[in-house]
Design an enzyme around this catalytic site. Structure first.
Site, short mmCIF file in Angstrom:
data_model
loop_
_atom_site.label_atom_id
_atom_site.label_comp_id
_atom_site.label_asym_id
_atom_site.label_seq_id
_atom_site.Cartn_x
_atom_site.Cartn_y
_atom_site.Cartn_z
N HIS A 106 45.61 37.21 41.05
CA HIS A 106 45.63 36.71 39.68
C HIS A 106 45.27 35.23 39.60
O HIS A 106 44.84 34.77 38.54
CB HIS A 106 47.00 36.97 39.05
CG HIS A 106 47.20 38.39 38.65
ND1 HIS A 106 47.91 38.77 37.53
CD2 HIS A 106 46.77 39.56 39.21
CE1 HIS A 106 47.90 40.09 37.42
NE2 HIS A 106 47.22 40.58 38.45
N HIS A 267 45.56 48.05 44.96
CA HIS A 267 46.57 49.04 44.60
C HIS A 267 46.95 49.94 45.78
O HIS A 267 47.55 51.00 45.59
CB HIS A 267 46.07 49.88 43.42
CG HIS A 267 45.93 49.09 42.16
ND1 HIS A 267 45.33 49.58 41.02
CD2 HIS A 267 46.30 47.81 41.87
CE1 HIS A 267 45.35 48.65 40.08
NE2 HIS A 267 45.93 47.57 40.57
#
Length: 726
Positions: A106, A267
């Protein structure tokens, strides 16, 4: 009651006579100029990140400090932290692997290739708005977990480097082999104010993918890093998310394969958190109480942490081994059938309807659950192009590992600029096309060689305007955000830069300079182009009666066409370059705002901007040879005529048409048109801040100062990309 009576009464009561409570009277509060004039020109953007905000001082050398770092010990401390679960923020499965990967992702994921802004290169995740973005919930805890390590190593490691290194170590600790790590990200000490995050006033406002593709934004909703994991506008539709995914990852310079690898790799480890409704979650760090000490999103659900944590509102675990690297993401994606469901917080997600309970609970070893996926995870199965790549990775885990390693490296290093900026023992030797690679230096011209080359340039017959224009065209592509562009590499002579409209006139000087390079064989073309600008400026200063030597540092090299990614370099083509009075026919902002934007990309201060524009005008450096802003009859002479004549009240300005882009300046007495100008010219008389600077150079005692200031600013631009000598 008289003023004296009021004052006496206040004094007798022990109150300050002017501070009686009520409205906030502290510095910076109250109604400000931008409240009255919301479209006021943001000249203050050019004052960001000055030494006034830097506690380390202008003499601090991060590369030197980093060289003192015990790098292996630092990585060892990060590795130990990964499994040192803290009661105030317990680790899922006893490991912070997923949290640190998300923090690094992020931080880097705000990068936009269109304008080069955003990214992890300056540690901006510490500051608003990023520290309080809805998509960054709980990353305040990740950063706080790292504080003891940062405290231990001090200035030997920047926050910006530490965030990305922590993500790398987390991947390595999970059993994954990363591509490498380059340090060199230097911290700044205040938020970036130049980044346009969008016009929306409310968090999570949806953006259409088509409009997103036209703007330098890297997320489909205000406050997200990429896309809404529940699908466009929380539609719950995997297939419809494909366009948004391509738009956002494409704005970072990622292709389909890199996009699939990044989503799947990110993920493969960790989980999302949605134990209960978002109504339990408190305000973000920026809005939190002072006693919260910079932490936000305090939850009232249960303990508020661990099994009760709420982050995105989604409750998804992708893999059977969420702290160890595997290919389970793809195996589960294709093995099971997926049914739409909702998390305990009410967010849309998918569950494997035909799967056994094989996913371990993060805090109770006796519990298991079925595999779950985000809406956007299923896009990788149901979009035809993404599906082809995903199946290949399913059947060839090594190909997936290689693709993710390279894509992760690109993601986390994309905004660092050329490889010359990388430091540390884990920098890969391989040159990658997105790093805008350069060859090794061939020439090492002596001072005698430089003097000889300058004489050749003088004898070439090129005018001052031509010399200045070609050098500016080469150097002014630099972007301070991602450190791309600049004169090193002489890419002005290559596609696509040689074909840009803004360079049509400037490149006419290239054949002459290329001939000098071939016949003398003493310096690179890149050096000769910059040296041409040196000659032009010195000649112009001499003609103005000021004898000055323009600094010149040789050592530039010439890139090859195969080292130049045409698509990525086309992103450097300016929408506007007010220094050359250029603006494409694109309705994106005012000309004067685009001038500030260009100056900010070139890391210029407001005085440097002012000096350069005034000088470029009298040197006749307009991109098309027009007379707009050329307020002088001595073109090619480095005078202050631009400022003197602009501020002359004997001239009256009027727009020539309804576009209000071109103006005619007439003599107030006779009505005779004396000059023409653009908004990039007249702003130095209309904007109060720029006018104040213009007045300095319009003064009768400013001639020599102006030349010196112009030369200093010019030299700065010519050397912005010289990381090889910084």
């Amino acid at each position: 009651m008289s003023m004296s009576e009021e004052t006496n009464n206040s004094l007798s009561s022990g109150k300050c006579p002017f501070h009686h409570g009520g409205s906030d009277q502290s510095a910076g509060e109250g109604t400000g100029s931008r409240d009255w004039w919301p479209k006021q020109l943001r000249v203050e953007l050019l004052n960001q990140h000055s030494n006034r905000s830097n506690p380390l001082g202008e003499d601090f050398d991060y590369r030197k400090e980093f060289s003192k770092l015990d790098y292996s010990a630092l990585k060892g401390d990060i590795k130990a932290l990964l499994t040192d679960s803290q009661s105030w923020w317990p680790a899922d499965w006893g490991s912070y692997v997923g949290l640190f990967i998300r923090m690094a992702w992020h931080g880097a994921g705000t990068y936009r290739s269109v304008d080069g802004r955003g990214g992890a290169g300056r540690g901006q995740q510490r500051f608003a708005p990023l520290n309080a973005w809805p998509d960054n919930v709980s990353l305040d805890k990740a950063r706080r977990l790292l504080w003891p390590i940062k405290q231990k190593y001090g200035q030997k490691i920047s926050w910006a480097d530490l965030y990305i290194l922590a993500g790398n170590v987390a991947l390595e600790n999970s059993g994954f082999r990363t591509f490498g790590f380059g340090a060199g990200r230097e911290d700044v000490w205040e938020p970036d104010m130049d980044v346009n995050w969008g016009d929306e006033k409310a968090w999570l406002t949806h953006r259409d993918p088509e409009s997103l593709a036209k703007r330098p934004l890297a997320a489909t909703e205000m406050g997200l890093i990429y896309v809404n994991p529940e699908g466009p506008n929380a539609s719950g539709e995997p297939l419809s998310a494909a366009a948004a995914i391509r738009a956002t990852f494409g704005n970072m310079g990622m292709n389909d394969e890199e996009t699939v690898a990044l989503i799947a790799g990110g993920h493969t480890l960790g989980k999302t958190h949605g134990a209960a409704a978002a109504t339990h979650v408190g305000v973000d760090p920026e809005g939190s109480l002072i006693e919260s000490q910079g932490l936000g999103w305090t939850s009232t659900h249960g303990t508020g942490v661990g099994a009760d944590a709420i982050t995105s509102g989604l409750e998804v675990v992708w893999s059977q081994t969420p702290t160890q690297w595997s290919n389970y993401f793809f195996e589960n994606l294709f093995k099971y059938e997926w049914v739409q469901t909702r998390s305990p917080a009410g967010a849309i997600q998918f569950e494997a309807v035909d799967a056994p309970e094989i996913i371990p609970d993060p805090f109770d070893p006796s519990k298991k659950r079925k595999p779950t996926m985000l809406v956007t995870d299923l896009t990788l199965r149901f979009d035809p192009e993404f599906e082809k790549i995903s199946r290949r990775f399913l059947n060839d885990p090594q190909a997936f590992n290689e693709a993710f390693a390279r894509a992760w490296y690109k993601l986390t290093h994309r905004d660092m600029g050329p490889k010359a900026r990388y430091i540390g023992p884990e920098v890969p030797k391989e040159d990658l096309i997105w790093q805008d690679p350069l060859p090794q230096a061939v020439f090492n011209p002596s001072q005698e060689d430089i003097a000889s080359l300058k004489a050749e340039i003088v004898a070439s017959g090129l005018s001052v305007s031509e010399l200045v224009s070609v050098a500016w065209a080469s150097a002014s592509t630099f972007r301070g955000g991602d450190k791309r562009g600049g004169a090193n590499g002489a890419r002005l002579a290559l596609a696509p830069q040689r074909d840009w409209d803004v360079n049509a006139a400037a490149v006419r000087a290239l054949p002459t300079l290329e001939a000098i390079q071939r016949t003398t064989n003493k310096a690179s073309l890149a050096d000769i182009i910059v040296l041409a600008g040196v000659v032009g400026v010195e000649q112009a200063a001499k003609a103005a009666g000021v004898y000055i030597t323009v600094p010149f540092t040789p050592g530039r090299v010439d890139a090859r066409q195969d080292q130049t990614d045409i698509e990525m370099f086309n992103l450097l083509e300016p929408i506007a370059d007010g220094f050359r009075n250029y603006r494409a026919q694109v309705d994106v902002s005012t000309t004067e705002s685009l001038l500030i934007d260009k100056a900010q990309q070139l890391t210029l201060t407001a005085p440097e901007l002012t000096a350069l524009v005034g000088g470029m005008r009298v040197l006749g450096a307009n991109f098309d040879g027009s007379q707009n802003g050329v307020f002088t009859d001595r073109v090619g002479v480095l005078t202050t005529d631009f400022f003197v004549n602009l501020l002359d009240m004997g001239t009256q300005w009027k727009a020539t048409d309804e576009s209000n882009e071109l103006f005619a300046g007439s003599d107030r007495a006779s009505g005779e048109v004396k000059y023409t100008a653009t908004r990039a010219d007249l702003v130095f008389g209309s904007n109060a801040v720029l006018r104040a600077l213009a007045e300095v150079y319009a003064s009768q005692d400013a001639s020599e100062k102006f030349v010196k200031d112009f030369v200093a600013a010019w030299t700065k631009v010519m050397n912005l990309d010289r990381f090889d000598v910084k």
